[in-house]
Design a protein around this motif. Structure first.
Motif, short mmCIF file in Angstrom:
data_model
loop_
_atom_site.label_atom_id
_atom_site.label_comp_id
_atom_site.label_asym_id
_atom_site.label_seq_id
_atom_site.Cartn_x
_atom_site.Cartn_y
_atom_site.Cartn_z
N ALA A 86 0.94 -1.08 -0.06
CA ALA A 86 -0.14 -0.22 -0.05
C ALA A 86 1.05 1.19 -0.04
CB ALA A 86 -0.85 -0.05 1.34
N PRO A 87 0.52 2.23 -0.61
CA PRO A 87 1.15 3.71 -0.78
C PRO A 87 1.75 3.79 0.70
CG PRO A 87 -0.67 3.67 -2.01
CD PRO A 87 -0.74 2.52 -1.21
N ALA A 88 1.17 3.90 1.72
CA ALA A 88 1.78 4.43 3.04
C ALA A 88 2.62 3.56 3.55
CB ALA A 88 0.62 4.31 4.07
N GLU A 89 2.52 2.27 3.28
CA GLU A 89 3.73 1.34 3.50
C GLU A 89 4.81 1.71 2.70
OE1 GLU A 89 1.45 -2.68 5.00
OE2 GLU A 89 0.80 -2.02 2.81
N LEU A 90 4.65 1.84 1.30
CA LEU A 90 6.01 2.11 0.54
C LEU A 90 6.69 3.45 1.00
CD1 LEU A 90 4.35 0.96 -2.89
CD2 LEU A 90 5.77 -0.32 -1.52
#
Length: 110
Positions: A86-90
């Motif tokens: 997910a973007p936040a994780e990346l």
């Protein structure tokens, strides 16, 4: 594609690959400066069409191998996102955030 656009994209890739030590930030695959263009992708975490000036800043990019890049693209396609992609994780993997990426991208036009 214009020469200026090619230079912007190349600068983005170079900055992302160098920051990430030519390594896929998800699986750890290690490339080299000579092979990175063929073995890694500089993935836009937030779609470049949703960012000011295209989001061609290291704060919005992460080095991914082909397999991991395909998984990260699931978000942009609207498909189920594999855990960790997910973007936040990346953004967390590169010590950035969407807010930081937007601010840096906004400065591209200065």
């Amino acid at each position: 594609m214009s020469q200026r656009k090619k230079q912007i994209r190349q600068k983005f890739r170079n900055a992302v690959f160098a920051r990430d030590a030519f390594t896929c930030r998800m699986c750890g695959f290690v490339s080299s400066p000579e092979s990175a263009e063929n073995e890694l992708d500089a993935h836009h975490i937030t779609d470049r069409n949703e960012m000011p000036n295209g989001g061609y800043v290291a704060e919005n990019g992460i080095s991914l191998c082909e397999s991991c890049h395909e998984k990260a693209e699931a978000f942009h396609r609207g498909d189920p996102v594999p855990p960790g992609f997910a973007p936040a994780e990346l953004y967390g993997l590169i010590d950035s955030s969407e807010e930081e990426a937007r601010a840096a991208s906004g400065r591209l036009g200065d």
